[in-house]
Design a protein around this motif. Structure first.
Motif, short mmCIF file in Angstrom:
data_model
loop_
_atom_site.label_atom_id
_atom_site.label_comp_id
_atom_site.label_asym_id
_atom_site.label_seq_id
_atom_site.Cartn_x
_atom_site.Cartn_y
_atom_site.Cartn_z
N MET A 71 -1.97 8.23 -3.19
CA MET A 71 -1.45 6.94 -2.71
C MET A 71 -1.79 5.87 -3.74
O MET A 71 -2.65 6.06 -4.59
N SER A 75 -2.46 -1.90 -2.24
CA SER A 75 -1.60 -1.81 -1.06
C SER A 75 -1.29 -3.18 -0.49
O SER A 75 -2.09 -4.12 -0.62
N HIS A 110 -7.88 4.21 2.92
CA HIS A 110 -6.41 4.25 2.98
C HIS A 110 -5.81 4.60 4.35
O HIS A 110 -4.71 5.14 4.42
N VAL A 113 -2.28 2.97 4.74
CA VAL A 113 -1.22 3.49 3.88
C VAL A 113 -0.81 4.89 4.34
O VAL A 113 0.38 5.21 4.43
N VAL A 114 -1.79 5.72 4.69
CA VAL A 114 -1.45 7.08 5.10
C VAL A 114 -0.78 7.08 6.47
O VAL A 114 0.14 7.87 6.72
N ILE A 117 2.78 6.39 5.94
CA ILE A 117 3.52 7.56 5.46
C ILE A 117 3.92 8.44 6.65
O ILE A 117 5.07 8.85 6.79
N GLN A 134 -6.46 12.76 -0.78
CA GLN A 134 -6.29 12.34 -2.17
C GLN A 134 -7.65 12.20 -2.83
O GLN A 134 -8.67 12.06 -2.15
#
Ligand SMILES: [Zn+2]
Length: 572
Positions: A71, A75, A110, A113-114, A117, A134
């Motif tokens: 990622m 962000s 994250h 962000v994840v 997704i 990650q």
């Protein structure tokens, strides 16, 4: 790698800001170099170790069914606003604006962000479970970065996030990561414990910290010598001790103890061990409630346990005026008899008799005191800190005390992010359900640093084979001697061909300074190639950890060294 052509800027002096041994040795061994506070270059030797940790992590994550992604480090604020963390997160979140004045942050973690997704791509329970991970550089603007890679601002982290349809499935994902973490740290050659951790305010009862055992660790932990139980001392529960107090055999007596206030002083004066005394702490909670707590004289109060029992957030020792008010005496002479506040006792006190305690009168203590006959308490509760020798709360084993460095954390998140960011899937009934998440971190650089904290001596680093930047160093004692050069070169080539990571010290330096460097770098096996040994058709093989040296016949030396490296790797 040839030392003479390698980039290995070792330092003679320890940098002034390097407080802990891992930071000192990493800097001196030319592994890292400070760029700004909490921000480091990884030089070749340091990077080799980082990559080893990463590779072990990657193999075990893949084996556990997790899937690698990458990622962005930067962000958008928008995602963080959706989860509410843009407001919640303090100054540790490094925020920035682009040329259009759009707000961003550099990710310290994250989850947002994840989750974004997954909510955009997963909509059915059939696509679950899913675990994405990650290995990436993160940033946390620590107020006091220190200890080198141990507490940097920029750091490399493995972060994984699991997504499941319900709690039961999430627990399976959690356990799979827990087992993977055990394998990872074992393969890294680290002595560690998986410690039950406080899950804090986010909720969810599952949380374990993986602690590398090292005297220099910041966390105090206890672990069972028999089962797998381990916990932070702040969290460790204690069983009520078996048996009840022996019947009183002494009368209550008042003894003058002029100016003796501490348990140590009073017990020395009375010739009675602190373990035969009771100390009475008068505490004030954040809701202003005053409570007296009785503990065996040699025990330490666990404030978290007391806060949990009282339902408060914070406690402090009561000030002199309050002590005077509830005990009628200055502090240092407190006891449970005749108090005007609540009195609680640690459960251990219930098994004691004929003990000494404060008389609630300046310069006096009492001896021969007994619960029941002389005073009452509201309740006996588990209120003290666990210590070495205590019974395990899970089995018949005994607790051992350690200090530890946290290198990994597994955490059952629940639906915090899926609720706030509306990440839902349809279950087998076609009903919408929020995803149940878990998150799982490993500090890669910190694991390398923790390994040094655990494995070093006065001469430098002592790498466990799995993390060593090189497995073998071949030291030519005098590279200008043609025979030495040729023999060293041959062995070097042979080891390379057999897949061994070898550093050839071909520098034109005194042997003493080469040995010093080899010890500092901590390479597990050193082969000394010298004229004297060659006369006897042998090399000298020295183990970094034990210092043990043996003469190794040149014939078959390569195969023996390879076998030794492999055996050390397999042991991990
Ligand atoms: Zn146990």
């Amino acid at each position: 790698m040839r030392y003479s052509q390698y980039f290995l800027p070792t330092l003679k002096e320890t940098p002034g800001d390097a407080e802990v041994i891992s930071h000192q040795l990493m800097a001196r061994a030319g592994m890292i170099r400070k760029v700004a506070a909490g921000i480091y270059d990884y030089l070749p030797l340091g990077l080799r170790v980082i990559r080893k940790v990463e590779n072990i992590i990657r193999e075990e994550m893949n084996r556990a069914g997790a899937i690698e992604i990458l990622m962005p480090a930067v962000s958008p604020a928008d995602l963080w606003q959706q989860s509410g963390r843009w407001q919640e997160y303090g100054k540790e979140l490094l925020r920035l604006k682009d040329r259009k004045d759009t707000e961003f942050c550099i990710g310290p973690t994250h989850e947002e962000v994840v989750t974004e997704i997954v909510r955009g791509t997963v909509n059915s329970y059939r696509q679950l479970p899913l675990n994405l991970y990650q290995i990436q550089t993160k940033f946390r603007d620590e107020i006091r970065p220190r200890f080198g890679l141990m507490r940097g601002r920029e750091f490399i982290m493995k972060d994984a996030y699991s997504f499941d349809i319900d709690d039961a499935a999430a627990d399976i994902s959690y356990d799979r990561m827990y087992q993977a973490y055990r394998r990872i740290f074992k393969r890294c050659g680290l002595d560690f414990r998986a410690v039950e951790a406080d899950s804090g305010a986010i909720g969810g009862s599952f949380s374990h910290e993986f602690m590398v055992l090292a005297e220099t660790g910041e966390d105090a932990i206890v672990s069972c010598d028999t089962c797998e139980y381990a916990a932070n001392v702040e969290k460790a529960e204690l069983r009520a001790p078996a048996g009840s107090a022996p019947a009183p055999s002494q009368p209550l007596a008042k003894v003058e103890t002029p100016n003796l206030k501490s348990i140590e002083d009073v017990s020395a004066f009375l010739k009675e061990a602190p373990g035969k005394m009771i100390k009475t702490l008068v505490l004030q909670a954040d809701n202003d409630e005053v409570v007296a707590v009785l503990l065996r004289g040699d025990r330490t109060l666990n404030e978290i346990k007391l806060c949990n029992f009282l339902g408060c957030n914070h406690l402090q020792l009561a000030d002199e005026a309050v002590v005077q008010k509830v005990t009628g005496a200055p502090s240092g002479f407190s006891g449970p008899i005749g108090l005007t506040c609540r009195v609680l006792a640690d459960q251990e006190v219930a098994t004691m008799s004929d003990f000494g305690l404060g008389a609630n009168e300046a310069n006096y203590h009492l001896t021969g005191a007994n619960y029941g006959r002389d005073f009452q308490v509201e309740a006996f509760v588990d209120l003290r800190q666990a210590t070495a020798g205590d019974s395990c709360p899970r089995c018949d084993g005994k607790l051992e005390a350690w200090r530890g460095i946290e290198v990994g954390h597994v955490f059952k998140l629940g639906t915090k992010y899926s609720d706030s960011m509306h990440a839902v899937v349809l279950d087998d009934q076609g009903k919408e359900r929020p995803l149940v998440m878990g998150c799982y971190g490993i500090g890669v650089g910190r694991a390398a640093a923790a390994s040094i904290e655990q494995n070093h001596d006065e001469n430098g680093i002592v790498w466990p084979m799995p993390l060593a930047p090189f497995q073998v160093i071949v030291t030519m004692l005098n590279p200008n001697d043609e025979a030495v050069f040729a023999a060293g070169e041959n062995l070097y080539q042979e080891l390379l061909e057999k897949g061994i990571e070898v550093l050839l010290d071909d520098r034109d330096e005194r042997p003493g300074s080469k040995f010093k460097d080899a010890d500092l770098l901590g390479i597990p096996l050193r082969v000394n190639v010298g004229a004297r040994g060659l006369k006897e058709q042998s090399f000298e093989l020295q183990e970094r950890r034990s210092g043990e040296r043996i003469m190794l016949p040149i014939e078959g030396a390569g195969a023996k060294i390879v076998a030794q490296v492999r055996a050390a790797l397999d042991a991990g």
